[in-house]
Design a protein around this motif. Sequence first.
Motif, PDB file in Angstrom:
ATOM      1  N   LEU A  12     -85.822  55.945   3.429  1.00  0.00           N
ATOM      2  CA  LEU A  12     -84.937  54.941   2.831  1.00  0.00           C
ATOM      3  C   LEU A  12     -83.576  54.928   3.510  1.00  0.00           C
ATOM      4  O   LEU A  12     -83.024  53.867   3.795  1.00  0.00           O
ATOM      5  CB  LEU A  12     -84.766  55.211   1.336  1.00  0.00           C
ATOM      6  CG  LEU A  12     -86.027  55.182   0.479  1.00  0.00           C
ATOM      7  CD1 LEU A  12     -85.682  55.437  -0.975  1.00  0.00           C
ATOM      8  CD2 LEU A  12     -86.791  53.896   0.640  1.00  0.00           C
ATOM      9  N   HIS A  13     -83.041  56.096   3.807  1.00  0.00           N
ATOM     10  CA  HIS A  13     -81.721  56.166   4.443  1.00  0.00           C
ATOM     11  C   HIS A  13     -81.759  55.728   5.903  1.00  0.00           C
ATOM     12  O   HIS A  13     -80.715  55.395   6.459  1.00  0.00           O
ATOM     13  CB  HIS A  13     -81.136  57.573   4.316  1.00  0.00           C
ATOM     14  CG  HIS A  13     -80.519  57.835   2.990  1.00  0.00           C
ATOM     15  ND1 HIS A  13     -79.218  57.537   2.704  1.00  0.00           N
ATOM     16  CD2 HIS A  13     -81.041  58.357   1.849  1.00  0.00           C
ATOM     17  CE1 HIS A  13     -78.949  57.866   1.464  1.00  0.00           C
ATOM     18  NE2 HIS A  13     -80.040  58.359   0.917  1.00  0.00           N
ATOM     19  N   SER A  14     -82.927  55.719   6.514  1.00  0.00           N
ATOM     20  CA  SER A  14     -83.029  55.278   7.907  1.00  0.00           C
ATOM     21  C   SER A  14     -82.988  53.757   8.027  1.00  0.00           C
ATOM     22  O   SER A  14     -82.748  53.219   9.109  1.00  0.00           O
ATOM     23  CB  SER A  14     -84.321  55.801   8.542  1.00  0.00           C
ATOM     24  OG  SER A  14     -85.446  55.090   8.032  1.00  0.00           O
ATOM     25  N   GLU A  19     -85.073  45.194  -3.150  1.00  0.00           N
ATOM     26  CA  GLU A  19     -83.771  45.240  -3.812  1.00  0.00           C
ATOM     27  C   GLU A  19     -83.593  46.586  -4.527  1.00  0.00           C
ATOM     28  O   GLU A  19     -82.523  47.191  -4.487  1.00  0.00           O
ATOM     29  CB  GLU A  19     -83.646  44.079  -4.808  1.00  0.00           C
ATOM     30  CG  GLU A  19     -82.236  43.845  -5.270  1.00  0.00           C
ATOM     31  CD  GLU A  19     -81.291  43.405  -4.163  1.00  0.00           C
ATOM     32  OE1 GLU A  19     -80.109  43.811  -4.223  1.00  0.00           O
ATOM     33  OE2 GLU A  19     -81.706  42.693  -3.239  1.00  0.00           O
ATOM     34  N   LYS A  20     -84.667  47.064  -5.146  1.00  0.00           N
ATOM     35  CA  LYS A  20     -84.626  48.358  -5.831  1.00  0.00           C
ATOM     36  C   LYS A  20     -84.332  49.478  -4.833  1.00  0.00           C
ATOM     37  O   LYS A  20     -83.512  50.357  -5.093  1.00  0.00           O
ATOM     38  CB  LYS A  20     -85.960  48.630  -6.529  1.00  0.00           C
ATOM     39  CG  LYS A  20     -86.043  49.976  -7.209  1.00  0.00           C
ATOM     40  CD  LYS A  20     -87.407  50.196  -7.842  1.00  0.00           C
ATOM     41  CE  LYS A  20     -87.510  51.570  -8.468  1.00  0.00           C
ATOM     42  NZ  LYS A  20     -88.829  51.810  -9.061  1.00  0.00           N
ATOM     43  N   GLY A  21     -84.978  49.433  -3.678  1.00  0.00           N
ATOM     44  CA  GLY A  21     -84.751  50.446  -2.647  1.00  0.00           C
ATOM     45  C   GLY A  21     -83.337  50.408  -2.111  1.00  0.00           C
ATOM     46  O   GLY A  21     -82.703  51.448  -1.911  1.00  0.00           O
ATOM     47  N   PHE A  22     -82.818  49.209  -1.873  1.00  0.00           N
ATOM     48  CA  PHE A  22     -81.458  49.049  -1.368  1.00  0.00           C
ATOM     49  C   PHE A  22     -80.449  49.603  -2.375  1.00  0.00           C
ATOM     50  O   PHE A  22     -79.528  50.345  -2.010  1.00  0.00           O
ATOM     51  CB  PHE A  22     -81.177  47.573  -1.076  1.00  0.00           C
ATOM     52  CG  PHE A  22     -79.824  47.331  -0.494  1.00  0.00           C
ATOM     53  CD1 PHE A  22     -79.558  47.628   0.829  1.00  0.00           C
ATOM     54  CD2 PHE A  22     -78.805  46.812  -1.276  1.00  0.00           C
ATOM     55  CE1 PHE A  22     -78.306  47.406   1.375  1.00  0.00           C
ATOM     56  CE2 PHE A  22     -77.543  46.587  -0.751  1.00  0.00           C
ATOM     57  CZ  PHE A  22     -77.291  46.888   0.584  1.00  0.00           C
ATOM     58  N   GLU A  23     -80.622  49.276  -3.649  1.00  0.00           N
ATOM     59  CA  GLU A  23     -79.726  49.776  -4.689  1.00  0.00           C
ATOM     60  C   GLU A  23     -79.794  51.295  -4.787  1.00  0.00           C
ATOM     61  O   GLU A  23     -78.765  51.962  -4.960  1.00  0.00           O
ATOM     62  CB  GLU A  23     -80.068  49.142  -6.034  1.00  0.00           C
ATOM     63  CG  GLU A  23     -79.704  47.674  -6.115  1.00  0.00           C
ATOM     64  CD  GLU A  23     -80.200  47.004  -7.376  1.00  0.00           C
ATOM     65  OE1 GLU A  23     -80.688  47.713  -8.298  1.00  0.00           O
ATOM     66  OE2 GLU A  23     -80.107  45.775  -7.459  1.00  0.00           O
ATOM     67  N   GLU A  39     -77.854  52.766  -1.779  1.00  0.00           N
ATOM     68  CA  GLU A  39     -76.405  52.595  -1.958  1.00  0.00           C
ATOM     69  C   GLU A  39     -75.861  53.561  -3.009  1.00  0.00           C
ATOM     70  O   GLU A  39     -74.800  54.158  -2.822  1.00  0.00           O
ATOM     71  CB  GLU A  39     -76.080  51.146  -2.334  1.00  0.00           C
ATOM     72  CG  GLU A  39     -76.307  50.165  -1.204  1.00  0.00           C
ATOM     73  CD  GLU A  39     -75.505  50.491   0.042  1.00  0.00           C
ATOM     74  OE1 GLU A  39     -74.272  50.686  -0.073  1.00  0.00           O
ATOM     75  OE2 GLU A  39     -76.101  50.592   1.127  1.00  0.00           O
ATOM     76  N   HIS A  40     -76.577  53.728  -4.097  1.00  0.00           N
ATOM     77  CA  HIS A  40     -76.163  54.666  -5.141  1.00  0.00           C
ATOM     78  C   HIS A  40     -76.133  56.090  -4.591  1.00  0.00           C
ATOM     79  O   HIS A  40     -75.189  56.855  -4.841  1.00  0.00           O
ATOM     80  CB  HIS A  40     -77.117  54.575  -6.340  1.00  0.00           C
ATOM     81  CG  HIS A  40     -76.803  55.554  -7.419  1.00  0.00           C
ATOM     82  ND1 HIS A  40     -77.400  56.791  -7.497  1.00  0.00           N
ATOM     83  CD2 HIS A  40     -75.936  55.489  -8.451  1.00  0.00           C
ATOM     84  CE1 HIS A  40     -76.918  57.437  -8.529  1.00  0.00           C
ATOM     85  NE2 HIS A  40     -76.027  56.671  -9.129  1.00  0.00           N
ATOM     86  N   ASP A  41     -77.145  56.460  -3.825  1.00  0.00           N
ATOM     87  CA  ASP A  41     -77.223  57.799  -3.256  1.00  0.00           C
ATOM     88  C   ASP A  41     -76.090  58.037  -2.251  1.00  0.00           C
ATOM     89  O   ASP A  41     -75.490  59.111  -2.226  1.00  0.00           O
ATOM     90  CB  ASP A  41     -78.591  58.002  -2.592  1.00  0.00           C
ATOM     91  CG  ASP A  41     -78.911  59.465  -2.390  1.00  0.00           C
ATOM     92  OD1 ASP A  41     -78.690  60.258  -3.333  1.00  0.00           O
ATOM     93  OD2 ASP A  41     -79.370  59.818  -1.291  1.00  0.00           O
ATOM     94  N   LYS A  42     -75.763  57.028  -1.442  1.00  0.00           N
ATOM     95  CA  LYS A  42     -74.662  57.163  -0.479  1.00  0.00           C
ATOM     96  C   LYS A  42     -73.339  57.372  -1.204  1.00  0.00           C
ATOM     97  O   LYS A  42     -72.527  58.203  -0.789  1.00  0.00           O
ATOM     98  CB  LYS A  42     -74.579  55.923   0.419  1.00  0.00           C
ATOM     99  CG  LYS A  42     -75.662  55.859   1.475  1.00  0.00           C
ATOM    100  CD  LYS A  42     -75.509  54.611   2.319  1.00  0.00           C
ATOM    101  CE  LYS A  42     -76.597  54.509   3.360  1.00  0.00           C
ATOM    102  NZ  LYS A  42     -76.483  53.266   4.149  1.00  0.00           N
ATOM    103  N   ARG A  43     -73.113  56.626  -2.280  1.00  0.00           N
ATOM    104  CA  ARG A  43     -71.885  56.797  -3.063  1.00  0.00           C
ATOM    105  C   ARG A  43     -71.815  58.195  -3.684  1.00  0.00           C
ATOM    106  O   ARG A  43     -70.760  58.829  -3.700  1.00  0.00           O
ATOM    107  CB  ARG A  43     -71.777  55.732  -4.150  1.00  0.00           C
ATOM    108  CG  ARG A  43     -71.448  54.350  -3.619  1.00  0.00           C
ATOM    109  CD  ARG A  43     -71.111  53.376  -4.728  1.00  0.00           C
ATOM    110  NE  ARG A  43     -72.158  53.222  -5.729  1.00  0.00           N
ATOM    111  CZ  ARG A  43     -73.160  52.360  -5.672  1.00  0.00           C
ATOM    112  NH1 ARG A  43     -73.271  51.531  -4.639  1.00  0.00           N
ATOM    113  NH2 ARG A  43     -74.054  52.289  -6.637  1.00  0.00           N
ATOM    114  N   ARG A  44     -72.946  58.664  -4.162  1.00  0.00           N
ATOM    115  CA  ARG A  44     -73.005  60.000  -4.757  1.00  0.00           C
ATOM    116  C   ARG A  44     -72.680  61.067  -3.714  1.00  0.00           C
ATOM    117  O   ARG A  44     -71.908  62.004  -3.969  1.00  0.00           O
ATOM    118  CB  ARG A  44     -74.398  60.242  -5.353  1.00  0.00           C
ATOM    119  CG  ARG A  44     -74.546  61.557  -6.088  1.00  0.00           C
ATOM    120  CD  ARG A  44     -75.969  61.771  -6.591  1.00  0.00           C
ATOM    121  NE  ARG A  44     -76.942  61.766  -5.526  1.00  0.00           N
ATOM    122  CZ  ARG A  44     -77.210  62.826  -4.753  1.00  0.00           C
ATOM    123  NH1 ARG A  44     -76.566  63.952  -4.923  1.00  0.00           N
ATOM    124  NH2 ARG A  44     -78.128  62.764  -3.814  1.00  0.00           N
TER     125      ARG A  44
END
Length: 66
Positions: free
Chosen positions: A4-6, A48-52, A55-60
């Motif tokens: 997902l992060h890639s 959209e679920k994967g993108f969200e 993004e949530h994980d990056k903010r964390r």
Amino acid sequence: MVLLHSAVGLGWQSPPKGTSLKTLSEAQEQGFILIRGEFQKRQFRLTEKGFEHVEHDKRRLEARKL
């Protein structure tokens, strides 16, 4: 999570080298990605679920650095 992060944006792209079919299938079953193509031509894109989720994980992760 590495898969997902890639991802770069929401467009179709090739998975990172070494990504197994099982990893792709599990991410698809959880609703994080869509898959198209076969074998070496396989591509994925974030839903959209994967993108969200990414993004949530990056903010964390950023918050943990502070």
